[in-house]
Motif scaffolding. Structure first.
Motif, PDB file in Angstrom:
ATOM      1  N   MET A   1       0.839  -1.182   0.000  1.00 49.18           N
ATOM      2  CA  MET A   1       0.000   0.000   0.000  1.00 49.18           C
ATOM      3  C   MET A   1       0.886   1.248   0.000  1.00 49.18           C
ATOM      4  SD  MET A   1      -3.324  -0.213   0.215  1.00 49.18           S
ATOM      5  CE  MET A   1      -4.673   0.873   0.323  1.00 49.18           C
ATOM      6  N   VAL A   2       0.432   2.297  -0.652  1.00 54.59           N
ATOM      7  CA  VAL A   2       1.182   3.540  -0.763  1.00 54.59           C
ATOM      8  C   VAL A   2       0.801   4.476   0.377  1.00 54.59           C
ATOM      9  CG1 VAL A   2       1.571   5.556  -2.217  1.00 54.59           C
ATOM     10  CG2 VAL A   2       1.265   3.318  -3.265  1.00 54.59           C
ATOM     11  N   THR A   3       1.803   5.049   1.020  1.00 53.44           N
ATOM     12  CA  THR A   3       1.549   6.016   2.075  1.00 53.44           C
ATOM     13  C   THR A   3       1.271   7.372   1.442  1.00 53.44           C
ATOM     14  OG1 THR A   3       3.015   4.819   3.553  1.00 53.44           O
ATOM     15  CG2 THR A   3       2.475   7.062   4.166  1.00 53.44           C
ATOM     16  N   LYS A   4       0.199   8.011   1.896  1.00 51.13           N
ATOM     17  CA  LYS A   4      -0.215   9.309   1.372  1.00 51.13           C
ATOM     18  C   LYS A   4      -0.313  10.296   2.527  1.00 51.13           C
ATOM     19  CE  LYS A   4      -2.993   6.888  -2.007  1.00 51.13           C
ATOM     20  NZ  LYS A   4      -4.359   6.590  -2.436  1.00 51.13           N
ATOM     21  N   ALA A   5      -0.313  11.577   2.199  1.00 55.45           N
ATOM     22  CA  ALA A   5      -0.409  12.627   3.209  1.00 55.45           C
ATOM     23  C   ALA A   5      -1.600  13.531   2.922  1.00 55.45           C
ATOM     24  CB  ALA A   5       0.870  13.452   3.232  1.00 55.45           C
ATOM     25  N   CYS A   6      -2.268  13.945   3.977  1.00 51.75           N
ATOM     26  CA  CYS A   6      -3.384  14.887   3.843  1.00 51.75           C
ATOM     27  C   CYS A   6      -2.853  16.228   3.342  1.00 51.75           C
ATOM     28  CB  CYS A   6      -4.070  15.070   5.197  1.00 51.75           C
ATOM     29  SG  CYS A   6      -5.393  16.304   5.173  1.00 51.75           S
ATOM     30  N   THR A   7      -3.572  16.835   2.435  1.00 52.49           N
ATOM     31  CA  THR A   7      -3.131  18.107   1.865  1.00 52.49           C
ATOM     32  C   THR A   7      -3.323  19.279   2.830  1.00 52.49           C
ATOM     33  OG1 THR A   7      -5.286  18.328   0.797  1.00 52.49           O
ATOM     34  CG2 THR A   7      -3.513  17.394  -0.521  1.00 52.49           C
ATOM     35  N   LYS A   8      -4.085  19.080   3.897  1.00 52.38           N
ATOM     36  CA  LYS A   8      -4.299  20.157   4.870  1.00 52.38           C
ATOM     37  C   LYS A   8      -3.488  19.947   6.148  1.00 52.38           C
ATOM     38  CE  LYS A   8      -7.773  22.650   7.485  1.00 52.38           C
ATOM     39  NZ  LYS A   8      -9.172  22.719   7.875  1.00 52.38           N
ATOM     40  N   CYS A   9      -3.691  18.813   6.832  1.00 54.06           N
ATOM     41  CA  CYS A   9      -3.042  18.600   8.136  1.00 54.06           C
ATOM     42  C   CYS A   9      -1.709  17.854   8.038  1.00 54.06           C
ATOM     43  CB  CYS A   9      -3.992  17.880   9.092  1.00 54.06           C
ATOM     44  SG  CYS A   9      -4.285  16.134   8.711  1.00 54.06           S
ATOM     45  N   HIS A  10      -1.370  17.313   6.865  1.00 62.07           N
ATOM     46  CA  HIS A  10      -0.115  16.606   6.581  1.00 62.07           C
ATOM     47  C   HIS A  10      -0.001  15.258   7.291  1.00 62.07           C
ATOM     48  CE1 HIS A  10       2.270  20.342   5.073  1.00 62.07           C
ATOM     49  NE2 HIS A  10       0.987  20.398   4.739  1.00 62.07           N
ATOM     50  N   ARG A  11      -1.054  14.762   7.871  1.00 68.95           N
ATOM     51  CA  ARG A  11      -1.044  13.456   8.536  1.00 68.95           C
ATOM     52  C   ARG A  11      -0.852  12.356   7.501  1.00 68.95           C
ATOM     53  NH1 ARG A  11      -2.578  12.364  13.554  1.00 68.95           N
ATOM     54  NH2 ARG A  11      -3.285  10.301  14.108  1.00 68.95           N
ATOM     55  N   LEU A  12      -0.009  11.368   7.804  1.00 67.36           N
ATOM     56  CA  LEU A  12       0.263  10.261   6.890  1.00 67.36           C
ATOM     57  C   LEU A  12      -0.731   9.132   7.107  1.00 67.36           C
ATOM     58  CD1 LEU A  12       4.145  10.126   7.077  1.00 67.36           C
ATOM     59  CD2 LEU A  12       2.741  11.075   5.253  1.00 67.36           C
ATOM     60  N   MET A  13      -1.177   8.529   5.986  1.00 67.48           N
ATOM     61  CA  MET A  13      -2.135   7.426   6.039  1.00 67.48           C
ATOM     62  C   MET A  13      -2.119   6.703   4.706  1.00 67.48           C
ATOM     63  SD  MET A  13      -5.371   9.934   5.805  1.00 67.48           S
ATOM     64  CE  MET A  13      -4.548  10.966   6.981  1.00 67.48           C
ATOM     65  N   GLU A  14      -2.883   5.630   4.604  1.00 74.44           N
ATOM     66  CA  GLU A  14      -2.965   4.869   3.362  1.00 74.44           C
ATOM     67  C   GLU A  14      -4.288   5.089   2.634  1.00 74.44           C
ATOM     68  OE1 GLU A  14      -2.116   0.838   4.419  1.00 74.44           O
ATOM     69  OE2 GLU A  14       0.001   1.267   4.745  1.00 74.44           O
ATOM     70  N   GLU A  15      -5.226   5.783   3.236  1.00 74.32           N
ATOM     71  CA  GLU A  15      -6.534   6.026   2.634  1.00 74.32           C
ATOM     72  C   GLU A  15      -6.470   7.162   1.614  1.00 74.32           C
ATOM     73  OE1 GLU A  15      -6.159   6.061   6.060  1.00 74.32           O
ATOM     74  OE2 GLU A  15      -6.747   3.967   6.293  1.00 74.32           O
ATOM     75  N   ASP A  16      -7.514   7.275   0.780  1.00 73.50           N
ATOM     76  CA  ASP A  16      -7.603   8.332  -0.223  1.00 73.50           C
ATOM     77  C   ASP A  16      -8.142   9.643   0.349  1.00 73.50           C
ATOM     78  OD1 ASP A  16      -6.600   6.745  -2.258  1.00 73.50           O
ATOM     79  OD2 ASP A  16      -8.581   5.993  -2.795  1.00 73.50           O
TER      80      ASP A  16
END
Length: 60
Positions: free
Chosen positions: A1-16
């Motif tokens: 799974m690819v790790t992604k970051a929220c565009t606002k809070c910058h929190r890392l997660m795997e969800e869209d």
């Protein structure tokens, strides 16, 4: 799974979508920061991070 970051809070997660902000996430991020105790962390206070977790320093 690819790790992604929220565009606002910058929190890392795997969800869209961010579980905190409900905004889209991005695969284009850099820098890795782990916040354990945001209340006693000068870095967390500078970046306005209120929740413990993994964060990206830059998100595009």
């Amino acid at each position: 799974m690819v790790t992604k970051a929220c565009t606002k809070c910058h929190r890392l997660m795997e969800e869209d979508r961010c579980a905190v902000c409900n905004l889209a996430t991005s695969k284009n991020w850099s820098g890795f920061l782990i916040i354990v105790d945001p209340d006693n962390s000068p870095i967390a206070q500078e970046l306005q991070i209120n929740l413990p977790g993994e964060y990206a320093l830059r998100v595009r």
